[in-house]
Design a protein around this motif. Structure first.
Motif, short mmCIF file in Angstrom:
data_model
loop_
_atom_site.label_atom_id
_atom_site.label_comp_id
_atom_site.label_asym_id
_atom_site.label_seq_id
_atom_site.Cartn_x
_atom_site.Cartn_y
_atom_site.Cartn_z
N LEU A 149 0.82 -1.21 0.00
CA LEU A 149 0.00 0.00 0.00
C LEU A 149 0.86 1.26 0.00
N PHE A 150 1.98 1.22 0.72
CA PHE A 150 2.83 2.40 0.82
C PHE A 150 3.63 2.66 -0.45
N ILE A 151 3.77 1.65 -1.30
CA ILE A 151 4.50 1.84 -2.54
C ILE A 151 3.86 2.93 -3.39
N LYS A 152 2.55 3.12 -3.24
CA LYS A 152 1.84 4.12 -4.02
C LYS A 152 1.88 5.51 -3.38
N ARG A 153 2.50 5.62 -2.20
CA ARG A 153 2.56 6.90 -1.50
C ARG A 153 3.78 7.69 -1.94
N PRO A 154 3.83 9.01 -1.66
CA PRO A 154 5.01 9.82 -2.01
C PRO A 154 6.27 9.31 -1.33
N ALA A 155 7.41 9.64 -1.90
CA ALA A 155 8.70 9.18 -1.38
C ALA A 155 8.89 9.57 0.08
N SER A 156 8.49 10.80 0.44
CA SER A 156 8.68 11.27 1.81
C SER A 156 7.92 10.39 2.80
N GLN A 157 6.72 9.96 2.44
CA GLN A 157 5.93 9.12 3.32
C GLN A 157 6.52 7.72 3.42
#
Length: 236
Positions: A149-157
């Motif tokens: 799920l986090f792979i789709k989040r911005p790099a900073s997140q």
């Protein structure tokens, strides 16, 4: 294996509450000790096992850190997980009795092993152990789902989540959660988080300039935990 002198066993190991003995009775832990093997110390870059190798047992990290990796058809390495003391690796090999990934020490590391040939016998003797293995497998699946799920989040997140997750897991094990080694190089972080090397370096520097962290080689010191946590809930 029984405790002698200052030997660390399942019964007196500090990670018993998060490793295989979790949920077992004292008698069951003593039975488990009879088959668990304590392995030699490994050094950075040493393999606990390699992809394609015949399954020889479940590994429990006792000290140090390791990475779980696989190589695609182009020979590119992908990092699936960073492993800490008390965590198991090798469960995915139980179905075909072949390791599907490789596990590599990130620093000086020691581990325990439940031999593959003993698993059926000891689980028949200790039914709760089988349930505990299922719990570990379920935990691993849950972690992988969160990572996807986090792979789709911005790099900073992605980077903030990695730092905070590692911090929390270290604290659970009684280690310092405010200053620690990331275990991975910038290149490896990129592989793990699906980010370019330049993006990893730039984002970490942004965190440092903002006063949220302090970097020193592969080590990080968290200066503003709340700022990192707030970033995870940002809609940007």
């Amino acid at each position: 294996m029984r405790a002698t002198g200052l030997e660390v066993t399942c019964k007196n190991c500090g990670f018993g509450s998060i490793c295989l003995p979790r949920g077992l009775t004292q008698k069951e832990i003593e039975q488990l000790e009879d088959v668990v093997q304590r392995r030699k110390v490994l050094h950075k870059g040493d393999f606990l096992f390699r992809s394609g190798e015949a399954f020889h047992g479940l590994i429990a990290i006792k000290s140090g850190m390791a990475k779980l990796i696989f190589q695609d058809e182009h020979g590119q390495e992908h990092i699936l997980a960073v492993l800490l003391p008390g965590e198991l690796v090798g469960l995915d090999a139980l179905s075909h009795y072949t390791y599907r990934c490789s596990a590599v020490a990130l620093d000086t590391l020691s581990y325990c092993e439940l031999p593959g040939k003993e698993i059926s016998r000891i689980c028949a003797k200790i039914p709760a152990l089988f349930q505990e293995m299922l719990r570990h497998a379920s935990d691993a699946i849950g972690t992988q789902r969160e990572q996807m799920l986090f792979i789709k989040r911005p790099a900073s997140q992605r980077l903030a989540a990695f730092i905070l997750d590692l911090s929390q897991r270290l604290e659970t094990r009684g280690f310092a959660g405010d200053e620690f080694s990331l275990g991975l190089s910038r290149q490896e972080l990129g592989s793990h988080l699906h980010l370019a090397l330049a993006t990893v370096s730039r984002t970490l520097k942004q965190f440092e300039r903002a006063g949220w962290i302090e970097l020193r080689s592969r080590s990080v010191k968290i200066l503003n935990r709340q700022a990192l946590a707030d970033l995870l809930t940002s809609q940007d």
